[in-house]
Design an enzyme around this catalytic site. Structure first.
Site, short mmCIF file in Angstrom:
data_model
loop_
_atom_site.label_atom_id
_atom_site.label_comp_id
_atom_site.label_asym_id
_atom_site.label_seq_id
_atom_site.Cartn_x
_atom_site.Cartn_y
_atom_site.Cartn_z
N ARG A 1 28.88 -2.72 46.03
CA ARG A 1 28.74 -3.36 44.97
C ARG A 1 28.53 -2.43 43.57
NH1 ARG A 1 30.18 -7.35 46.75
NH2 ARG A 1 29.26 -9.49 46.93
N GLU B 1 31.32 -6.07 36.01
CA GLU B 1 32.65 -6.79 36.16
C GLU B 1 32.86 -7.80 35.39
OE1 GLU B 1 33.17 -7.33 40.25
OE2 GLU B 1 32.69 -5.44 40.70
N HIS C 1 37.89 -5.33 42.27
CA HIS C 1 37.15 -6.07 43.40
C HIS C 1 37.97 -6.88 44.18
CE1 HIS C 1 32.63 -7.75 44.10
NE2 HIS C 1 33.43 -7.79 45.17
C1 GLV Z 1 32.88 -9.66 48.08
O1 GLV Z 1 32.49 -8.72 47.58
C2 GLV Z 1 31.96 -10.14 49.09
O2 GLV Z 1 30.70 -10.07 49.14
O3 GLV Z 1 32.41 -10.98 49.96
#
Ligand code: GLV
Length: 325
Positions: free
Chosen positions: A239, A268, A286
């Protein structure tokens, strides 16, 4: 008896919506924009389940306004977008999608590691630009992966899957984690647990695999970046806020570390302006779990979790079992 109702806040793979429609009434926001917080609250009225995504901010304030909702089924393994204790206090079950995305995410972490070490985006742009005139001894010279030391911050499902890939590249694997992995897992992965300071000092690649919690926010900041080797590469597929993005941009600009491969960002889809100017920052939007198969499975898994809760069963991926007595 009237059917129970599910709100799906944003576009998912269609089979998940079809599955839910076979059992419940579905209010499907099948757009890319999804819902604003106020729209989500308004549309959740009369719904017993919300199928959410990581772009939905389900803070304590929002949860307090979700009348009659029994389950929030997040289409993600990470759930830092949901205040789980607040949901528990409100008697709302929360689920996520673990497991199905482990290998896909590990593939991507390793892809990013390799692309960053071997400067693939720069190489691609260089060939396209027409600047390529001849073979040069140091043209786009990168860092070796084979035989290098990989420092995994977090040896959970995804961290361990990255370690398995790294073994194939003859990497030396060290890790830090609040909890030591069982001895047989350490043996299988050839991974040695070390303190964070040692990992930062000795790893050629540092790859982050921790959830975002108050403890891991800015786990990697200016002080930690200073401890890393000037040839080191940082990979973040966890993250964004686990890394202090401004401090990282400074470190990359000043070459305190060699490069970074980032799939996640602090705010983001905004990316720190400086990072966008740096050739040693390899950036992705992401997408670590974004294979068609995995994103389909994540959509279905969230739908199945929501359905189980509405049908009085215990969802397979329940994060707060306290709510289901
Ligand atoms: C994506 O970032 C997830 O947490 O599945």
């Amino acid at each position: 008896m009237s059917k129970k109702k599910v709100l799906v806040t944003k576009r998912v793979y269609p089979e998940a919506v079809e599955f839910l429609r076979g059992k419940f009434e579905v209010d499907y926001e099948g757009t890319n924009a999804g819902l604003t917080t106020e729209e989500l609250i308004a549309r959740s009225r009369g719904c017993q389940a919300v199928v959410s995504q990581l772009t939905d901010r389900l803070s304590a304030d929002v949860i307090a306004r979700l009348e009659g909702v029994q389950v929030i089924a997040n289409v993600a393994v990470g759930y830092d977008n949901i205040d789980v204790p607040a949901a528990t206090a409100a008697g709302i079950a929360v689920t996520n999608t673990p497991g199905v995305l482990t290998e896909t995410t590990a593939d991507f972490a390793f892809t990013l590691l390799m692309a960053t070490a071997r400067r693939i985006p720069e190489a691609h742009a260089f060939v396209h630009s027409g600047e390529w005139k001849t073979w040069l001894i140091d043209l786009l010279a990168g860092q070796d992966i084979y035989g290098a030391t990989l420092g995994l911050v977090g040896l959970g499902r995804i961290g361990a899957a990255v370690a398995r890939r790294a073994r194939g590249f003859g990497m030396n694997i060290i890790y830090c984690d609040a909890q030591a992995a069982p001895a047989e897992v350490e043996r299988e992965l050839g991974a040695k647990r070390v303190e964070m300071a040692e990992l930062l000092k000795t790893a050629d690649f540092v790859s982050l695999h921790v959830p975002l919690t108050p403890e891991t926010r800015h786990l990697i900041g200016a002080a930690e970046l200073k401890q890393m080797k000037p040839t080191a590469v940082l990979i973040n597929t966890a993250r964004g806020p686990v890394v202090d993005e401004a401090a990282l941009a400074d470190a990359l600009e000043q070459k305190t570390i060699w490069a970074a491969g980032l799939d996640v960002f602090e705010a983001e889809p905004k990316v720190c302006e400086k990072l966008l100017t740096l050739p040693n920052a390899v950036l992705a939007p992401h997408i670590a779990s974004a294979s068609v198969g995995t994103r389909r499975r994540m959509s279905m898994m969230a739908a199945e979790n929501a359905a189980a809760a509405l049908e009085g069963a215990r969802p397979a991926n329940l994060l707060n079992p306290e709510v289901c007595k």
